[in-house]
Structure formats: structure tokens, C-alpha cells
Design a protein around this motif. Sequence first.
Motif, PDB file in Angstrom:
ATOM      1  N   SER B 321       0.831  -1.224   0.000  1.00 13.54           N
ATOM      2  CA  SER B 321       0.000   0.000   0.000  1.00 13.54           C
ATOM      3  C   SER B 321       0.851   1.253   0.000  1.00 13.54           C
ATOM      4  N   LEU B 322       1.967   1.194   0.730  1.00 11.84           N
ATOM      5  CA  LEU B 322       2.774   2.411   0.898  1.00 11.84           C
ATOM      6  C   LEU B 322       4.008   2.410  -0.019  1.00 11.84           C
ATOM      7  N   LYS B 327       1.594   4.680  -4.063  1.00 16.62           N
ATOM      8  CA  LYS B 327       1.398   6.021  -3.505  1.00 16.62           C
ATOM      9  C   LYS B 327       1.142   7.044  -4.628  1.00 16.62           C
ATOM     10  N   THR B 330      -2.271   6.618  -5.835  1.00 15.04           N
ATOM     11  CA  THR B 330      -3.214   7.112  -4.827  1.00 15.04           C
ATOM     12  C   THR B 330      -3.315   8.633  -4.892  1.00 15.04           C
ATOM     13  N   ASN B 331      -2.179   9.301  -5.018  1.00 15.87           N
ATOM     14  CA  ASN B 331      -2.206  10.760  -5.099  1.00 15.87           C
ATOM     15  C   ASN B 331      -3.000  11.233  -6.309  1.00 15.87           C
ATOM     16  N   LYS B 334      -6.672  10.563  -5.661  1.00 19.09           N
ATOM     17  CA  LYS B 334      -7.202  11.489  -4.662  1.00 19.09           C
ATOM     18  C   LYS B 334      -7.645  12.798  -5.320  1.00 19.09           C
ATOM     19  N   SER B 343      -8.329   5.546  -1.382  1.00 14.08           N
ATOM     20  CA  SER B 343      -7.856   4.564  -0.397  1.00 14.08           C
ATOM     21  C   SER B 343      -8.425   3.178  -0.675  1.00 14.08           C
ATOM     22  N   MET B 346      -6.117   1.883  -3.297  1.00 14.10           N
ATOM     23  CA  MET B 346      -4.808   1.609  -2.671  1.00 14.10           C
ATOM     24  C   MET B 346      -4.886   0.310  -1.857  1.00 14.10           C
TER      25      MET B 346
END
Lengths: 75, 528
Positions: B321-322, B327, B330-331, B334, B343, B346
Motif C-alpha cells: 500500500s505504501l 502512492k 493514490t495521489n 485522490k 484509499s 490503494m
Amino acid sequence: MEKLIEILKELQPEVDYETCENLVDGRYLDSLTILSLISEIEDEFDVVIPTVEIIPANFNSAKKIWELIQRLEEE
Amino acid sequence: MTYFGIKYIFIFLPIVIILYSLMSKKLKPIILLCASLGLIFYISKWLIIYVLLSFLSIYLAGLLLQKIDSKRDLICEGKEREERKKIKGKYKRYKKIILIITIIFNVSFLFYFKYLGFFAKIANRLFVIFKINLSFEIVKFIAPIGISYYTLKAISYIVDVYNEKISAEKNILKVCLYLTFFPSIMEGPIARYTDVKDRIYAGNKVTYNNLCFGYQRILFGMFKKYVIADRLNIFVKLAFQNYMLYSGVTSLVGAIFYTIMLYMEFSGTMDVVIGSAEIFDIILPENFRQPFFSKNISEFWSRWHITLGTWLKDYIFYPVSLSKPVKMLTNFNKKVFGHRFASIIMGGIALFFVWSLNGLWHGAGLTFLFFGYYHFALIFLGNIFEPIIAKICEILNINRQNKIYVFFRIIKTTILVFIGELFFRAPRLLYGFGMIKKIVTDFNVAAFKNEVFALGMDIKDFAIVALALIFILVISILKEKGKNIREDISKKPIYVRWTLYYALILAIIVFGAYGAGYLPVDPIYVDF
């Protein structure tokens, strides 16, 4: 701290973050909410939370999360 | 040798306890280590060499990582923050190389013994489809005992040292005992080094209390296995193997019985394992926490095979996930779709990896992969629909904490678990779909009356299973309410305690399903 509470309330409004001390153990924050929280914290506070820090002890209360942020900011 | 066998409970374990008790504090852990290596050698013979290679690799790599950390800290001393960051980055790259090599080294044994045949089979099928004139020879290897468990323990140790969560252990024997500890070598729990490091090498005395508590727990595990699991085995075997001969109700009951059998067998094994360790004052982590009181599948997996779930969460879910690519995605999500959707995606990507590995970990086969993806789909959909369901409940003024609502959620989760376990047990994926089709299209309750006693269980067997399950249910409810039953029993007068112990022993002897007409369940999780 205020900003952190704001983020937490946005993600999970049904908790009193001033008093709650078992956010993870009490299952108020599930894995997905923690992921969102980490992403928000990283954006807002310009820190990187390593996976090793994702343990209940660091996320069980707003105070603990705030302490983690401060510790990472200092590093 | 199995944990439920006479050889283990009445010969091996008592001999180890006696030898352990006779030795000095310093030599006590050596007895545990000899017993552990002896057990592995007894079962796997010279394949023990792979276990030792795994242990040596993490021991040496751990020390090397620690040395790099010390050197880095020395150089960083007195430097400015920016410079410190640069130095840390440089040393992190060195550490990463060591970590990756160690993980590949350990996983390659697992892959070789467990998955080579499976992937060779898939490759052969693809060669046929694409008309390529190639084929791999399929060889089935016998793996060292507990390879799926000790490999995960080895990875957790080295990753934790890499992340500086723990210090590398200097005592070579302690690391060896952590990896090979005989009660947990065959079926887990997948204990972390932090869980056991203080006690595993402490050489604490075998006290009367530990002996009582340990054997009490072992007896409880034997009750689950001999009285319930073994009694259901023939029914389950026939219901799955010959499902086409029976009505859908038999398939449904077969799936329910298999789930009960699996739970009783595996959690019973954990009772024997944790009880055995407790005798030596070593506390292993629990693997079950009343899983059938779960309100959704996600919660179920936080209560069932807990140590595997937390391992996958800590070493797969969060790192994936990280990770940088996730990431970045995800950005982007978002900004375009909002943070809830971002999320979910993600988490979804990470969950996909988690459940692919969870399925494959259980075995190299399509049924296991399907089992993994089935749970992935349920949890992923659960994440998507959870806020919608919460909203609907709010509009309809339904209290989600209401007991009736919670009860229905538990029933729904249990049904979903039965379906998953049906595919898990099915000899082939097509059998699984065939059984589901039978349940939906040929649900003939009247036919079941004729079939029910033709599957190896008579009315007495059903009655004993029902009573034993009520007993387990009552204990589970008490535990769920936070009662510590063992502590409560230990406070009772001696005649009450020993009456209870004798009653349990008698129940196992009288109601245990052994001898002619019964087929003991093979240790299911040993093969995973």
C-alpha cells in the motif's frame, strides 16, 4: 494537533479523539482508514511514515499519532 | 509423528519435560533445541539441512545488517539533518541488497519444494495452447517439515532487523530455537521474534501450574479433534468425493461439516501446540479468537489463523500500500476521485497481493487460488459498500449495534465462510462449482433423510457432535465475554478441578471417534 484531529474526524467522525485510547485495538480505525490517515498525514505534515511504524501502539490515540508525527519530523 | 499421536503426547513430550527439568537453567534451552532438531530429523531426515540453511542465512544476515546500522550511526554523529538523511539513504541501499538476497534465498527453497510442480504444470498447459514444442517434467518433491511456517518466521525476523524493530540476536542457538521450536514447527503459530525472545531461551522451570495449564489445554485440543473432527471425517470425505450421487442438502451439510472439522482440527492442534509450549513457560501467540462471532469477512480473518493474517498485513499489505508506485497512483486518484475512492483502490491493490499469497500459501492449486480471490472479492466489495450500507441504515434509522442486526451479520458471514471452505476442500475447482450448483438446483430435504445415515454417521454420532459443539459454543461465548475460564477453574478447590480434568479425559476416551468405522483426520495444516 488540531489539524490531526480534523483529519481523523473527517475519516471517522464517530469517535471522541480527546479521550479514545484504543483506536486500533477497539477497531475504530480499520486497515483502510489507517491507510487514508497515513496518506493524509504524509501530505499535511511532510513526513514519511515507514511501515515499521504502523503498529497499534502508534495509532491507538490521537496523542500517540501526534507523538509519532513529531518524532518523524525531528528525524 | 503428529501432535495428536500417542508418540508425541505420551512419549516425546514427557521425555522432553523430564530431561528439561533435570538440566540446569543454562542447559534447559539446549534440551529444547535438541528436541526440536531431533523431531525435524525424525520426520524429514536429511532435509533438515534446508531448515538449517534458512536459520543460518537469517542469523548471519541479521548480524551484517546490525553492523551496517552501527557504522551508519557512527558516521551520522554530529552531522546536520540533510547530511544525515543522505548517509542514511546510502546505507539503506546496502541494507536493502542484503535483505533482498536473504529473502530470495529463503523463498527459493519454498518455491522449489512447494510450487515448482504447480508452475511447471501451468507452463505445460500454456505450451500446448500456444503450440510450443516444449514440456517440463513434473516432479513432486517432499518438503522439509514446516517449510511454509518457518520460512515466514525467517522473513519476519530479517525484515524486523532491517527495519530496526528488533536487534539482531547474537546467540546463534537462540535464533535456531526460535525458528525450529518443536511445538510450532509443523503448523505454527507463526510467532514473531518479539513474541518469544524473552522466554524461549530463558530456561524457566516447569512448574506445577504450567504443567496443569499446559496439559489442560492439550486435553481440550484432543477433545476437539477426537470427539468432533474425527467423527465428521468420513461424512465430509464422501460428501465431497461423491457429491454428484447425493442431493444438494448433502453438499451443503458437507460444506458445513468440513468447516466445523477444519476449525476443530486446526484450533485443536493450536491448543496442543500452545499447551506444549506453556509447560516450558513459553507463551506462543494465539491463532484463533472465536472466529464464528465475526460480523464480516475482514473481521473473520482477524480472528481465524491470526498469525498468518497479521504476517500478511505487516509484511505484504502495508508495504505494498505504501510503496512508491501505489502512492503515486493514490495521489492521482485522490485529486481526480476523492480520498475515499483513492484509499479503496490503494487497499484493493494491496489486498490483491495479500489474497493471492494467502491462497498460494495454502497450497499450489487452483482451488486455493480461487479461495484467496473469493475472499479478496468479498473484502474489496465490503470496503466499497460499507459506507453505502451505513448510509442506508442511517436513513432507515437502523441501529447497527442492535443485537438482532448483529446476529444477522454473523449468520451472513458464517454462510460466506462455508462457501469459501467448500472450494477450499473441493478436490477440484469443478467439484466446488458442481456442489454449489447442486445446492442451488437440487435442494431436496426429503432425499437428505435417506442420504444422511449412508455417509458414515449414525444417530449417536450426530448427537455426540451436537452436544460437543454446544459445549464448545458455551466456552466460546464465555471467552467472547472476556471470561478467563482457565483462571476461573484454577481458583476452584482441588476436587472440583480434578473432577473436571477427569471428566474431560473420560469424554475423550468414551466419546472419541476412533477404531473401526472411523477415519482420523490427517493433520490438515501440516501440508500447507
